[in-house]
Design an enzyme around this catalytic site. Structure first.
Site, mmCIF file in Angstrom:
data_model
loop_
_atom_site.group_PDB
_atom_site.id
_atom_site.type_symbol
_atom_site.label_atom_id
_atom_site.label_comp_id
_atom_site.label_asym_id
_atom_site.label_seq_id
_atom_site.Cartn_x
_atom_site.Cartn_y
_atom_site.Cartn_z
ATOM 1 N N ARG A 1 0.859 -1.193 0.000
ATOM 2 C CA ARG A 1 0.000 0.000 0.000
ATOM 3 C C ARG A 1 0.888 1.234 0.000
ATOM 4 O O ARG A 1 2.091 1.122 0.160
ATOM 5 C CB ARG A 1 -0.932 -0.007 1.218
ATOM 6 C CG ARG A 1 -0.206 -0.088 2.549
ATOM 7 C CD ARG A 1 -1.207 -0.079 3.720
ATOM 8 N NE ARG A 1 -0.474 -0.132 4.988
ATOM 9 C CZ ARG A 1 -1.042 -0.076 6.200
ATOM 10 N NH1 ARG A 1 -2.349 0.023 6.315
ATOM 11 N NH2 ARG A 1 -0.306 -0.125 7.288
ATOM 12 N N CYS B 1 2.525 8.570 -5.514
ATOM 13 C CA CYS B 1 3.212 9.827 -5.222
ATOM 14 C C CYS B 1 2.189 10.939 -5.000
ATOM 15 O O CYS B 1 1.274 11.112 -5.809
ATOM 16 C CB CYS B 1 4.130 10.185 -6.384
ATOM 17 S SG CYS B 1 4.806 11.846 -6.243
ATOM 18 N N GLU C 1 -3.286 6.891 7.325
ATOM 19 C CA GLU C 1 -1.911 7.021 7.834
ATOM 20 C C GLU C 1 -0.959 7.551 6.771
ATOM 21 O O GLU C 1 -0.027 6.852 6.336
ATOM 22 C CB GLU C 1 -1.420 5.678 8.377
ATOM 23 C CG GLU C 1 -2.206 5.204 9.588
ATOM 24 C CD GLU C 1 -1.689 3.885 10.173
ATOM 25 O OE1 GLU C 1 -0.937 3.187 9.481
ATOM 26 O OE2 GLU C 1 -2.052 3.573 11.310
ATOM 27 N N CYS D 1 9.213 11.328 -1.351
ATOM 28 C CA CYS D 1 9.365 10.633 -2.624
ATOM 29 C C CYS D 1 10.395 11.395 -3.448
ATOM 30 O O CYS D 1 10.588 12.595 -3.258
ATOM 31 C CB CYS D 1 7.995 10.596 -3.314
ATOM 32 S SG CYS D 1 8.016 10.040 -5.027
ATOM 33 N N CYS E 1 7.919 14.790 -8.340
ATOM 34 C CA CYS E 1 8.322 15.501 -7.131
ATOM 35 C C CYS E 1 9.408 16.524 -7.440
ATOM 36 O O CYS E 1 9.441 17.607 -6.853
ATOM 37 C CB CYS E 1 8.798 14.522 -6.062
ATOM 38 S SG CYS E 1 7.412 13.698 -5.236
ATOM 39 N N GLU F 1 -7.684 4.110 15.584
ATOM 40 C CA GLU F 1 -7.317 2.692 15.661
ATOM 41 C C GLU F 1 -6.697 2.452 17.029
ATOM 42 O O GLU F 1 -5.645 3.001 17.333
ATOM 43 C CB GLU F 1 -6.324 2.311 14.558
ATOM 44 C CG GLU F 1 -6.872 2.510 13.157
ATOM 45 C CD GLU F 1 -5.896 2.020 12.073
ATOM 46 O OE1 GLU F 1 -4.851 1.438 12.422
ATOM 47 O OE2 GLU F 1 -6.181 2.257 10.890
ATOM 48 N N TRP G 1 3.037 -6.132 13.519
ATOM 49 C CA TRP G 1 4.216 -5.460 12.984
ATOM 50 C C TRP G 1 5.395 -5.254 13.924
ATOM 51 O O TRP G 1 6.490 -5.016 13.438
ATOM 52 C CB TRP G 1 3.816 -4.134 12.329
ATOM 53 C CG TRP G 1 2.933 -3.274 13.169
ATOM 54 C CD1 TRP G 1 1.567 -3.238 13.130
ATOM 55 C CD2 TRP G 1 3.323 -2.360 14.183
ATOM 56 N NE1 TRP G 1 1.088 -2.341 14.055
ATOM 57 C CE2 TRP G 1 2.141 -1.785 14.715
ATOM 58 C CE3 TRP G 1 4.566 -1.962 14.711
ATOM 59 C CZ2 TRP G 1 2.172 -0.835 15.739
ATOM 60 C CZ3 TRP G 1 4.589 -1.015 15.731
ATOM 61 C CH2 TRP G 1 3.397 -0.454 16.236
ATOM 62 N N TYR H 1 -1.453 -11.686 11.363
ATOM 63 C CA TYR H 1 -1.014 -11.792 12.752
ATOM 64 C C TYR H 1 -1.500 -10.615 13.593
ATOM 65 O O TYR H 1 -0.978 -10.379 14.674
ATOM 66 C CB TYR H 1 0.510 -11.919 12.821
ATOM 67 C CG TYR H 1 0.981 -13.332 12.580
ATOM 68 C CD1 TYR H 1 0.898 -14.282 13.597
ATOM 69 C CD2 TYR H 1 1.489 -13.726 11.348
ATOM 70 C CE1 TYR H 1 1.308 -15.585 13.391
ATOM 71 C CE2 TYR H 1 1.892 -15.021 11.128
ATOM 72 C CZ TYR H 1 1.811 -15.953 12.153
ATOM 73 O OH TYR H 1 2.219 -17.246 11.954
ATOM 74 N N HIS H 2 -2.490 -9.884 13.098
ATOM 75 C CA HIS H 2 -3.058 -8.758 13.845
ATOM 76 C C HIS H 2 -4.410 -9.201 14.406
ATOM 77 O O HIS H 2 -5.325 -9.519 13.649
ATOM 78 C CB HIS H 2 -3.238 -7.571 12.899
ATOM 79 C CG HIS H 2 -3.463 -6.271 13.609
ATOM 80 N ND1 HIS H 2 -4.520 -6.041 14.451
ATOM 81 C CD2 HIS H 2 -2.738 -5.125 13.606
ATOM 82 C CE1 HIS H 2 -4.440 -4.805 14.918
ATOM 83 N NE2 HIS H 2 -3.372 -4.228 14.430
HETATM 84 ZN ZN LIG Z 1 7.026 11.650 -6.239
#
Ligand SMILES: [Zn+2]
Ligand SMILES: [Mg+2]
Ligand SMILES: [Mg+2]
Ligand SMILES: [Mg+2]
Ligand SMILES: [Zn+2]
Ligand SMILES: [Zn+2]
Lengths: 663, 663, 663
Positions: free
Chosen positions: A103, A107, A142, A151, A156, A311, A319, A361-362
């Site tokens: 995920r 950009c 997030e 980036c 950019c 959350e 994680w 595993y969450h």
């Molecule tokens: Zn970029």
């Protein structure tokens, strides 16, 4: 105060949704977050939209009285979109693409991706504009997670040149403020300035700092694009879920465009992956209340309003390196702790453990087989207890100043591998919190009106305006405690020509003659008020003005005899300048002095892992340890819990924090 | 002996230059280095030159009697040049470009960059040809800094093929000497041979070694290009500033084209970033005299002439992990220590702390506000004291043989992660220096005439010529001490068919039966002269010829009973072969034996951090520790200092080292 | 039983070959492996073949009665081929090419390289079809060495899409089985699925697992291509030399196409580079018998036939960090140990230390000067002793189940950095071996007929078929011991919807309520049979069915009181489920219980480093330590060695293991 949950109906058969909704309602849940990461289901191929599944899910939930928060699904552009427009992918510093497969691969500055974002957000917003159950939106998810704020792609590069051209009068202005005479780095046009790609030696610090500003501004712009479309379509609240202890995104700036600040709290993960040192077993079971508390206080103070935990950790998570089971009741404890810090809603992530993909595993509140997990019981308890309380704002007498740009500047030139900006701030915060004081974490440009005392652990980048504002605060009777490495640089990340604290030197009545850095374990000490105290990592040799009092003096090495901490009276207040990173005991002494001068109530020093929170006449006592604790309540009722607080337990007292003593 | 300083007038207003020059003159400074990294100011756009600022700066300095050393500004090609010709950028092994934004981003083999270099160097040289204040030139700056000796770009690929075609008779010759039958690596043409880019397993050791030779030769060629232009234009000296403990550039080869060798000495940085283990607090305050001394002795012996310290640490610096303030007086100590080792000029870097760019955490002799920093006082003291002494050459009785190609070969196939070539050499050097002996660090091909003893810690690549020269030395009465891993390989980095020490076996009277490598902490021991001594990392089992004496024997593990050190008499001298890495005490025993056989004066073993240097009838005693030391002077006057040497202090005695005893 | 050697005549003058062959014959060597990496000599330019040198070498060897094993030389495509077809090179995850310069630089999926492979293999096979001395072939060399099983090039991308299209019904089937609803990862065609290149967050676990399967299948296909050509041409055996403790290649699958399984055993390297923790000095001298033994048992059991050690460590080697000399006799010990485990031929690598290229620090049986090295003496001894014994199959009463896909799945989502799949298996294996039991390491799909007991340390990916087969085994009277993290996932790497052990839950009579992970050093404990035992890294809280017996219970932290190990009777057998990683003593208790219930002879617990192997009526006692050991032989003759076994020594007894006691 309410409980919420994050739910992914698309991961489960439609036949199950009714059961899920009923169980949520039974638990006392009020809010359900939906549609995160749903793009490839909503729009399985370009232009073909399918909202039917989401419509149905919302209907089922609404039938059970649940309110819905929707997410714009932009954190996960589908594969067909990436294949059509691979130029939307982010690039690492060395040019490597960040590919599809997880995920956050897009950009923020891709014109194409902004077009796609407008498309999908408009489609969703207009579709749900008239559905009453949909009460709010979360933009994306997030921002910046997995190192994606910065980036280095061609889009950019162009956007950075444009950004610079808006920030500087002309290229000479940039050359002057950056200081590009150094190492022959002068530019002849904004177009010639590139992202800071790999170089033989380290990159120019002023260039880096502006790139980091540009990167955060790119997110601000990108978020605003969502916000504007959503505002056009409905009368719902808009939030974004920030992360804890997160450096690269300026949450203050993004928050300006939000109705509500929210964040994602994972206490037992944070102690493992964003603190130095090894966590204790207590911390592995329940987290560090001050680590979590700092982001609570930042989120609350940023918009000076209650916040959400969007959350909340529901049990074991996937994680961190390792995951012991949380302590018995910890999921309830975290909800209370958040509310004590000013949260109005605590929303658990996620409803049910997911069988697919990266987060198997969450834990969820329910296991993958649908049965209740440990978190479900805790959430149910918390929902019942919190439903009964309805406090207003947290009133904090102390402001702790924090500016992301200072964090970036310190990390660009740490000059001491152990000088962790956030940990340095946390040590001051912890000293205040272990005396039970409420703290607002605010930007240096925020109003200081109403604060009795201000703690500024590291105002590194300082200009005359900021110096004037702090001078006004102190001369108006405020108490100021400044930490090491303050006033060193201009906002462009150049050294001030005057010695540190630069523009703050007149206010502080002191100048920094020398600085030194050390390994954490080095034996270093000062004498303060007749006693010896340890410090670490950073030391300055101070030259006080005549009227300035030397509060502590170095006792070790070539620094011996040099002033280390000073205090100067200024109008109705005073300024303490601390040129070292003090140990816990010295910080307690500095902070209690500050509180005392500021006429702020000083409680007994609290045991590690036990914290008090006062909010609108109620006081929360939270126990993040595996040992029971007793409290005395001088005045007020016990709304939740008893005089013995169980391991990982909580008590809520109807009364001020001064009424409660922890034994 | 003189003091100099590195100055960047372009970083400060012209109005300040007069003050700066006056303060330099007041401090007793004689030389000022200018124009490093100045390309973008001298030539702000292609073909438009502006020397006015530099002309004026030189004039102001000359008016105060200061002499100027100019730099060719090629370490920092301007952005406009990079944008016009991005092909001049270096490439990492994996092909990633080394971009603009710091320094040293150009490739030594770029034909385009060589053209640009000719342009800028010619322009500067002709402009300053008739300015008497300009007495010398530094070419570029610190060739190879930041890992830039070895580039892997396409220009380098072509140049490498060309270089190979000149080195080998034909491709069969290369195939034979490299040994490309191994793993099917035969080449059919020089063009087919590429730089050693990423490969699944490690690259071919003969290929790697030649690439490292080629890379250093590319710098030699590139430096020569500067030298030839400068020689054409004026009667000034030409130098280059090398770095300390620096592996990838063969300073011997570059020096062949220079009038003067100089280097950049940063004692408290070196102990942190180019030695294993943790530095002591004394070393963090003043450095390791033997670490610095080795490069002094390498620079002096390379051209057998006094050298300059072109950049001397002036206080705290920016690039090591941490920076405690140097001990009181350390900046003066370093100047004396350098002169004792043979420096004629010690030039501090830099005049004033820079407000811009990457080096803001690097002190100058003056602070950023223009006031005197700690280093200014030290420099002023050193200038006064050194002005009064004028010694000639250092006369060293012992040569320590060092060839960069051996360093590279060991690092290509270390076979023991703890076998650090340079540290291994330093342990032999330290043993000699702790007996007060002067040491020349010379290339194995240098003349050995005049030396009583030769120490060769690791002559790894050996051919018959070298063996013959060493045999001549020993048979002519010289004493030779050879260390482990000698004579193992051909110059092409193939194993000799005969057992090690290969071509040296007849001379040493011994063959290596087996070798072993160990972790540093492993308990290993030998018996020498009836006593047990420890060794580490590397052990050989030796098979001596009948007439060869076993000097030490292994006592641990399967090696027990095997010879570890041997000695063979050869003509008037003898050869000691040491097949282990001995500890400090055993090295002292080996070295004192060698000195004794070579009739060289052996002083008392000096305390750690205290060193003697004899130069042309004067003896320096330098104290790199935080404790005072007393000396007895049997004969001669104390020109500087007294019989108690302060922490980080120095004494200069008019007499030989044998006249001085350190208590 | 025989001894062999790997020989590279092309590295030495033809004049020497006769001497080499004579010395091999003298040593008792029977097999000589030739022509590995010989492509550039056999075909120095495209289409020009030169077999003359190899013909001659084979002739010389045959004249001395030696048999030849040839290698297809495909591990090292020549430079001319790479220059013609650079597309055959492998690519790293980030796209960086793996260049020419070492070995294994080709991609298994390159259509061009498959064409080239067909050419060279056909040419060699037809040339040697009628040479009687050539008795067998090794395909390529160590498939996958240096991380080369997994390539990320464009050819692999296309082949992966093709592979997926064969594995799944259609793209919806893939989406469903992978679970691509998570994070919007749905695909619309097989063509859209790429190799798992760099992504911001970790990649999808089902995608990764299939890529790892695809990668191993690519090697299987590529190997089969060799096998088919070779079978077409002659009546020789075909083998491939696998590596030890090697994760990325499924040796079971490749072995299906082989006549003979062989592998390359380097005991003192393995303890350094593929185990956690620091090896002891004994292990640095001789290796860990259980680490080596596991691969012996895997290779033997895979095709249920004797295997070869194709490369046996001959002395010191080049690739581990360090290399102490092997203990006296260790090269003989390893040969006996291999034969005890079921090897028929042990072939040392290499004949003579090579003077060229990457392996100069790798010993041979003879030194680079041609003289005998330590290994030659050991090989000669081993040859003589082994010539006298001729045992048949090893008969193992216990099967240990291992499936590479489980290894990959655990490594994709370890959830505990210390949970090393192979080390976890080795701890169970070690417990069995320290009781002297023979163990077959077999795939879960292998027949379990004939085994009294099965140990399955981590059957992570489980479907109903496997559950049914294990149920049959237990109900038929078999004893089963299952370890933690069993039955967690579907073969597609999705969580089972039912709690672990998923499809195995009914068989085991238990469900996993919670899991936790910990750092290795954490204090954790269970109570078993009244005693306290430690465990580490992983803990589960179990919910047994009513009839299931709780065998051990947690005693620490929130887990206290929760079942940790259970046992359920099923038909004639029983199932023990162990939800923790037990320490050595608890494993011994579990294993002896299992053996007892399975009526398998349980010997005394053997000392560390001493092992017994029974093969066809003979028993080997091997001593991998530096201390002598005594044995009592109740019954049978000592064929090799005596009752005192020297350090690194061996005894062979004509009798069962029950006849031998180690004191
Ligand atoms: Zn970029
Ligand atoms: Mg006040
Ligand atoms: Mg002599
Ligand atoms: Mg049975
Ligand atoms: Zn290059
Ligand atoms: Zn490939």
């Amino acid at each position: 105060m309410s409980i919420g949950v994050c739910y992914f109906p698309e991961h489960w058969p439609r036949e199950r949704w009714e059961t899920d909704a009923a169980q949520m309602a039974d638990a006392g849940i009020e809010y359900v977050r939906l549609a995160e990461f749903s793009w490839s289901i909503i729009e399985p191929e370009r232009g073909v939209f399918d909202f039917s599944w989401l419509d149905e899910a919302i209907e089922v939930l609404a039938d059970h009285g649940l309110k819905v928060v929707l997410c714009t699904p932009t954190a996960t552009p589908p594969k067909w979109l990436v294949d059509e427009h691979p130029e939307i992918l982010q690039a690492d510093r060395d040019g490597t693409s960040r590919h599809f497969g997880s995920r956050r691969h897009y950009c923020f500055n891709s014109p194409q991706y902004r077009t796609e974002t407008r498309r999908i957000v408009s489609a969703m917003a207009s579709h749900y504009a008239d559905i009453p159950a949909v009460v709010g939106w979360q933009t994306d998810n997030e921002f910046g997670c997995h190192g994606t704020v910065r980036c280095y792609c061609e889009d950019c590069s162009a956007a950075f040149s444009e950004w610079l051209s808006e920030r500087y009068d002309d290229i000479d202005d940039l050359n002057e403020r950056w200081g590009t005479t150094f190492w022959s780095q002068r530019y002849r046009s904004f177009e010639a300035v590139n992202p800071p790609r790999p170089t033989p030696a380290e990159h120019h610090p002023s260039h880096l700092l502006d790139y980091y500003r540009f990167a955060t501004d790119s997110v601000v712009d990108y978020n605003r694009l969502h916000v504007e479309i959503l505002r056009d379509h409905g009368d719902w609240f808009i939030t974004h879920n920030f992360m804890g202890d997160f450096e690269t995104l300026d949450a203050h700036k993004v928050s300006d465009d939000l109705d509500l600040v929210s964040w994602d709290s994972y206490p037992t993960g944070f102690v493992q992956d964003r603190r130095s040192g090894s966590p204790s077993m207590d911390e592995l079971r329940a987290g560090d209340p001050d680590q979590v508390g700092m982001t609570h206080d930042l989120c609350r103070a940023t918009n000076n309003a209650p916040f959400w935990v969007m959350e909340q950790q529901p049990g074991d998570i996937n994680w961190p390196p390792r995951c012991p089971q949380p302590g018995e009741g910890a999921m309830r404890l975290w909800a209370h702790h958040a509310v004590g810090h000013g949260a109005d809603v605590v929303s658990y992530f996620r409803w049910r453990r997911c069988r697919q993909g990266q987060e198997q595993y969450h834990a969820g509140l329910r296991k993958q087989d649908g049965s209740a997990d440990r978190g479900y019981v805790d959430a149910l308890n918390a929902a019942g207890e919190l439903d009964a309380v309805d406090p207003n704002h947290v009133d904090a007498p102390v402001a702790l100043l924090h500016d992301y740009e200072n964090w970036w500047a310190i990390d660009i030139q740490p000059h001491a591998p152990d000088f962790d900006y956030w940990e340095h701030h946390r040590s001051y915060y912890r000293a205040l919190r272990s005396r039970g004081v409420q703290v607002d974490i605010v930007h240096p440009e925020a109003s200081l009106k109403g604060y009795e005392a201000v703690v500024a652990p590291c105002l590194h980048l300082v200009d005359d305006d900021l110096a004037a504002r702090l001078t006004d605060f102190v001369e108006g009777g405020g108490e100021l405690l400044m930490g090491a490495r303050s006033g060193v640089k201009t906002p462009a990340n150049q050294l001030h020509e005057t010695l540190a604290p630069g523009p703050l030197a007149d206010l502080a009545g002191v100048r920094v003659e020398q600085h030194e850095s050390f390994a954490k374990a080095t034996d270093l000490a000062v004498k303060f008020d007749g006693d010896d105290y340890a410090y670490s990592v950073w030391g300055e040799w101070l030259a006080p003005e005549e009227a300035t009092v030397v509060v502590a003096e170095h006792t070790v090495g070539p620094a011996a005899g040099q002033p280390a901490i000073t205090r100067a009276e200024r109008g109705g207040g005073s300024v303490t300048y601390c040129g070292i990173w003090p140990d816990e005991d010295l910080l307690d002494a500095l902070v209690t002095g500050l509180l005392s001068r500021g006429d702020i109530y000083i409680g007994e020093r609290l045991p590690a892992g036990v914290r008090l929170n006062e909010r609108d006449g109620l006081t929360w006592v939270t126990n993040f340890t595996g040992e029971p604790r007793n409290i005395d309540v001088a005045d007020g009722d016990l709304l939740v819990g008893g005089e013995t607080i169980e391991p990982y337990g909580v008590a809520v007292v109807s009364g001020p924090r001064s009424a409660v003593t922890v034994r």
